[in-house]
Design a protein around this motif. Structure first.
Motif, short mmCIF file in Angstrom:
data_model
loop_
_atom_site.label_atom_id
_atom_site.label_comp_id
_atom_site.label_asym_id
_atom_site.label_seq_id
_atom_site.Cartn_x
_atom_site.Cartn_y
_atom_site.Cartn_z
N ILE A 17 48.14 14.79 27.02
CA ILE A 17 47.24 15.09 25.91
C ILE A 17 47.31 16.58 25.66
N VAL A 18 47.35 16.96 24.40
CA VAL A 18 47.24 18.38 24.06
C VAL A 18 45.85 18.57 23.46
N SER A 19 45.11 19.54 24.00
CA SER A 19 43.74 19.78 23.53
C SER A 19 43.75 20.69 22.31
N GLU A 20 42.58 20.83 21.71
CA GLU A 20 42.46 21.68 20.51
C GLU A 20 42.91 23.11 20.77
N ASP A 21 42.70 23.60 22.00
CA ASP A 21 43.07 24.98 22.31
C ASP A 21 44.53 25.12 22.75
N GLY A 22 45.28 24.00 22.72
CA GLY A 22 46.71 24.05 23.04
C GLY A 22 47.05 23.74 24.48
N ASN A 23 46.06 23.58 25.35
CA ASN A 23 46.34 23.23 26.75
C ASN A 23 46.77 21.78 26.84
N ARG A 24 47.60 21.48 27.84
CA ARG A 24 48.09 20.12 28.03
C ARG A 24 47.52 19.54 29.32
N TYR A 25 47.16 18.25 29.23
CA TYR A 25 46.56 17.57 30.37
C TYR A 25 47.24 16.22 30.57
N ARG A 26 47.60 15.93 31.80
CA ARG A 26 48.18 14.63 32.14
C ARG A 26 47.07 13.60 32.21
N PHE A 27 47.44 12.34 31.98
CA PHE A 27 46.50 11.25 32.16
C PHE A 27 47.23 10.00 32.62
N ALA A 28 46.49 9.09 33.23
CA ALA A 28 47.02 7.80 33.66
C ALA A 28 46.41 6.71 32.80
N LEU A 29 47.10 5.61 32.68
CA LEU A 29 46.62 4.50 31.87
C LEU A 29 45.24 4.02 32.35
N ALA A 30 44.96 4.15 33.62
CA ALA A 30 43.67 3.73 34.18
C ALA A 30 42.50 4.53 33.56
N ASP A 31 42.78 5.71 33.04
CA ASP A 31 41.73 6.54 32.42
C ASP A 31 41.58 6.28 30.93
N TRP A 32 42.38 5.38 30.39
CA TRP A 32 42.37 5.04 28.97
C TRP A 32 41.26 4.02 28.73
N ARG A 33 40.30 4.30 27.88
CA ARG A 33 39.15 3.43 27.64
C ARG A 33 39.22 2.68 26.31
N ILE A 34 40.43 2.45 25.82
CA ILE A 34 40.63 1.84 24.51
C ILE A 34 41.50 0.60 24.71
N ALA A 35 41.24 -0.45 23.94
CA ALA A 35 42.02 -1.69 24.06
C ALA A 35 43.47 -1.49 23.64
N ASP A 36 43.70 -0.72 22.56
CA ASP A 36 45.05 -0.47 22.09
C ASP A 36 45.78 0.45 23.06
N PRO A 37 47.09 0.27 23.22
CA PRO A 37 47.83 1.18 24.11
C PRO A 37 47.90 2.59 23.54
N PRO A 38 48.00 3.59 24.40
CA PRO A 38 48.10 4.97 23.89
C PRO A 38 49.46 5.21 23.25
N TYR A 39 49.46 6.00 22.18
CA TYR A 39 50.70 6.41 21.55
C TYR A 39 50.51 7.77 20.89
N LYS A 40 51.63 8.41 20.66
CA LYS A 40 51.63 9.77 20.12
C LYS A 40 50.85 9.87 18.82
N GLY A 41 50.02 10.90 18.73
CA GLY A 41 49.31 11.18 17.49
C GLY A 41 47.88 10.70 17.43
N VAL A 42 47.44 9.93 18.44
CA VAL A 42 46.07 9.41 18.41
C VAL A 42 45.10 10.53 18.78
N PRO A 43 44.11 10.83 17.92
CA PRO A 43 43.10 11.83 18.27
C PRO A 43 42.15 11.22 19.31
N VAL A 44 41.84 11.98 20.36
CA VAL A 44 41.03 11.46 21.46
C VAL A 44 39.97 12.47 21.88
#
Length: 151
Positions: A17-44
């Motif tokens: 994930i890239v945050s508003e300030d430009g920092n990047r953060y890793r994530f695992a699917l287990a931390d995803w709280r949405i039914a749809d799979p994650p994909y590039k461009g989704v605002p979170v």
């Protein structure tokens, strides 16, 4: 925090994930709280773990998903309907090989009583319907980001 999905690897079920300030953060699917799979461009929206990884990731309503390269599914659908037999819609979505195949079959088909041309036209008509039935986000993800050339 707010950000945008930068990438997601299905093989490892991890992403960035890239945050508003430009920092990047890793994530695992287990931390995803949405039914749809994650994909590039989704605002979170997300929070951070002590180790600096993103957690509790949810879709954000703050920013719409921007389409990659500014391509419109409606324009692609109209091109498929009116000029699909020539593969013009394939060139528009960035699939030049598929467009060249459709164009070549169409030109050859004109010399062979139009049967191959008609077949390519039916494929274009099917793609017209498929493009219209997809949401903008799905069209963007499937045809522009993942670069799927057919259906």
């Amino acid at each position: 925090m707010q950000g945008t999905i930068l990438s997601f690897d299905v093989a490892t079920n991890t992403g960035m994930i890239v945050s508003e300030d430009g920092n990047r953060y890793r994530f695992a699917l287990a931390d995803w709280r949405i039914a749809d799979p994650p994909y590039k461009g989704v605002p979170v929206e997300f929070s951070l773990r002590e180790d600096g990884q993103a957690k509790d990731i949810q879709k954000s309503d703050a920013a719409p998903i921007e389409t990659a390269k500014g391509k419109s599914r409606i324009v692609a659908a109209l091109l498929a309907f009116f000029l699909g037999g020539l593969g013009v819609h394939k060139f528009y979505i960035g699939a030049p090989v598929a467009g060249a195949i459709m164009l070549g079959i169409s030109l050859l088909g004109l010399a062979l009583l139009g049967i191959p041309f008609a077949m390519v036209g039916l494929i274009a008509l099917a793609e017209f319907v498929v493009y219209l039935t997809k949401s903008d986000a799905d069209f963007d993800r499937i045809y522009l980001q993942e670069k799927r050339a057919w259906f």
